[in-house]
Design a protein around this motif. Sequence first.
Motif, PDB file in Angstrom:
ATOM      1  N   UNK A 223       0.823  -1.220   0.000  1.00  4.48           N
ATOM      2  CA  UNK A 223       0.000   0.000   0.000  1.00  4.48           C
ATOM      3  C   UNK A 223       0.856   1.269   0.000  1.00  4.48           C
ATOM      4  N   UNK A 224       2.042   1.199   0.575  1.00  6.42           N
ATOM      5  CA  UNK A 224       2.950   2.345   0.587  1.00  6.42           C
ATOM      6  C   UNK A 224       3.323   2.752  -0.837  1.00  6.42           C
ATOM      7  N   UNK A 225       3.638   1.789  -1.686  1.00  7.78           N
ATOM      8  CA  UNK A 225       3.965   2.099  -3.081  1.00  7.78           C
ATOM      9  C   UNK A 225       2.747   2.669  -3.809  1.00  7.78           C
ATOM     10  N   UNK A 226       1.571   2.100  -3.529  1.00  6.62           N
ATOM     11  CA  UNK A 226       0.343   2.630  -4.127  1.00  6.62           C
ATOM     12  C   UNK A 226       0.126   4.087  -3.739  1.00  6.62           C
ATOM     13  N   UNK A 227       0.382   4.392  -2.459  1.00  6.22           N
ATOM     14  CA  UNK A 227       0.227   5.760  -1.970  1.00  6.22           C
ATOM     15  C   UNK A 227       1.098   6.719  -2.773  1.00  6.22           C
ATOM     16  N   UNK A 228       2.355   6.357  -2.977  1.00  6.76           N
ATOM     17  CA  UNK A 228       3.279   7.205  -3.726  1.00  6.76           C
ATOM     18  C   UNK A 228       2.762   7.421  -5.154  1.00  6.76           C
ATOM     19  N   UNK A 229       2.388   6.308  -5.786  1.00  8.13           N
ATOM     20  CA  UNK A 229       1.985   6.349  -7.185  1.00  8.13           C
ATOM     21  C   UNK A 229       0.801   7.286  -7.395  1.00  8.13           C
ATOM     22  N   UNK A 230      -0.184   7.190  -6.528  1.00  6.83           N
ATOM     23  CA  UNK A 230      -1.394   7.995  -6.678  1.00  6.83           C
ATOM     24  C   UNK A 230      -1.156   9.455  -6.318  1.00  6.83           C
ATOM     25  N   UNK A 231      -0.315   9.724  -5.304  1.00  8.81           N
ATOM     26  CA  UNK A 231      -0.006  11.110  -4.963  1.00  8.81           C
ATOM     27  C   UNK A 231       0.663  11.810  -6.150  1.00  8.81           C
ATOM     28  N   UNK A 232       1.631  11.155  -6.760  1.00 12.56           N
ATOM     29  CA  UNK A 232       2.368  11.755  -7.875  1.00 12.56           C
ATOM     30  C   UNK A 232       1.466  12.006  -9.066  1.00 12.56           C
ATOM     31  N   UNK A 233       0.505  11.098  -9.280  1.00 13.55           N
ATOM     32  CA  UNK A 233      -0.373  11.252 -10.435  1.00 13.55           C
ATOM     33  C   UNK A 233      -1.492  12.260 -10.217  1.00 13.55           C
ATOM     34  N   UNK A 234      -2.189  12.174  -9.057  1.00  9.27           N
ATOM     35  CA  UNK A 234      -3.454  12.903  -8.962  1.00  9.27           C
ATOM     36  C   UNK A 234      -3.702  13.608  -7.635  1.00  9.27           C
ATOM     37  N   UNK A 235      -3.057  13.184  -6.540  1.00  9.79           N
ATOM     38  CA  UNK A 235      -3.394  13.725  -5.226  1.00  9.79           C
ATOM     39  C   UNK A 235      -2.625  14.990  -4.890  1.00  9.79           C
ATOM     40  N   UNK A 236      -1.432  15.147  -5.413  1.00  7.22           N
ATOM     41  CA  UNK A 236      -0.603  16.310  -5.098  1.00  7.22           C
ATOM     42  C   UNK A 236      -1.261  17.602  -5.573  1.00  7.22           C
ATOM     43  N   UNK A 237      -0.920  18.740  -4.951  1.00  5.13           N
ATOM     44  CA  UNK A 237      -1.379  20.026  -5.477  1.00  5.13           C
ATOM     45  C   UNK A 237      -0.981  20.162  -6.946  1.00  5.13           C
ATOM     46  N   UNK A 238      -1.754  20.893  -7.705  1.00  5.62           N
ATOM     47  CA  UNK A 238      -1.569  20.956  -9.157  1.00  5.62           C
ATOM     48  C   UNK A 238      -0.141  21.287  -9.562  1.00  5.62           C
ATOM     49  N   UNK A 239       0.516  22.184  -8.843  1.00  6.87           N
ATOM     50  CA  UNK A 239       1.865  22.598  -9.230  1.00  6.87           C
ATOM     51  C   UNK A 239       2.915  21.524  -8.963  1.00  6.87           C
ATOM     52  N   UNK A 240       2.556  20.515  -8.158  1.00  3.31           N
ATOM     53  CA  UNK A 240       3.494  19.439  -7.808  1.00  3.31           C
ATOM     54  C   UNK A 240       3.009  18.088  -8.326  1.00  3.31           C
ATOM     55  N   UNK A 241       2.002  18.097  -9.178  1.00  6.42           N
ATOM     56  CA  UNK A 241       1.360  16.864  -9.651  1.00  6.42           C
ATOM     57  C   UNK A 241       1.953  16.491 -11.006  1.00  6.42           C
ATOM     58  N   UNK A 242       2.871  15.558 -11.011  1.00  4.60           N
ATOM     59  CA  UNK A 242       3.547  15.199 -12.258  1.00  4.60           C
ATOM     60  C   UNK A 242       2.567  14.643 -13.278  1.00  4.60           C
ATOM     61  N   UNK A 243       1.589  13.848 -12.833  1.00  2.00           N
ATOM     62  CA  UNK A 243       0.505  13.434 -13.717  1.00  2.00           C
ATOM     63  C   UNK A 243       0.581  12.023 -14.260  1.00  2.00           C
ATOM     64  N   UNK A 244       1.750  11.371 -14.169  1.00  2.00           N
ATOM     65  CA  UNK A 244       1.842  10.007 -14.702  1.00  2.00           C
ATOM     66  C   UNK A 244       1.958   8.993 -13.573  1.00  2.00           C
TER      67      UNK A 244
END
Length: 358
Positions: A223-244
């Motif tokens: 679940x830790x890896x899932x957390x990272x993956x989803x934050x980077x794609x969609x959960x982070x603030x727009x300016x820090x959201x890489x999107x992939x």
Amino acid sequence: MKRIINALFIIVAAGVFAQAGAPAAYYNGFNWNLTGNALKTALTTKITDTDVVDISYSDLWTILKFTDLNPQNSAQVLLMYGYENGTDGMAFNDRARDKNNDGGGAGQWNREHVYAQSVGTPDLGQSGPGADPHMLRPCDVTQNSARGNRKFASGSGNAGTTGQNWYPGDEWKGDVARIIMYMYLRYGDQCLPVNIGAGSTIASDSNMPQIFLQWNAEDPVSPFEDQRNTYIQVTAPASLRQGNRNPFIDNPVLATLIWGGPVAENRWPNLFLSTETRTLDEATAIYPNPAKENYVYVNASIDLETIEVININGQLVQRIARPTEVNDTYQIQNLTKGFYLVKLTANGQTTTKKLLVN
């Protein structure tokens, strides 16, 4: 990441746990009938086209405090290669640390390039591949220095040197493998896995060390890896959201479908059948196709009994009985230019695939 994590990440649950049966909406429209190099190329296009925000190296100080939160203590981040709970008096091996204790001093954590910056071709720098949050992880400063730019190699137990190389630890080896495979797809020749992984490579891709496919299979996604993956794609603030996303976190079996080797965890059983129930046609692929040389590879998760090559005139030009496989991969050699039908037989099943040699 084998270590058991009890907490559920409620903030990303809807995006993550839907992946237990089928791909997330991120993959809508993707062609899942592909295998081998065709699948590799299509995933490369997907994760490149959706990489929409350039993350700066300084942004990572903020991002890592969210992507790598300790699920058992939200005041801490987990440290790559760490394995001890902080009670032995040796800070370098801590598994977690105060998320705000970042910097360059002893006892602090800093930004570890899992794909070492200096072995990129060229050097990864501190932007683009050198600042990709899928690859950067918090790490104890001393532990980071000890790892340096050593290649990853086989080992067991806790992280540390193995000869001139580095073993990331039983808990982290799957994370490492999936990071390196992502970097290879996303940045191509600049991040060749063979530059950062020791040992023999697979027959179908001389750039891919077998050790990464082994670790991907042995150490399931947490679940830790899932957390990272989803934050980077969609959960982070727009300016820090890489999107992939890292596809190999979403489903480790994608590596098996591309490179063969040990069969990794399949998180989408509704999409990919298990190796026990897949038909011979579904369990085999020929690549490269079209071929530019006089040989091709057959990837098969079922032991093949015969391989027959038939030319456009219907003549049998090769018949290989009980072919030899290496990591679920077979080779057909001595092909001349032309169009062929390749007939594969196993377990009472037969399938025929088209092949073009240019």
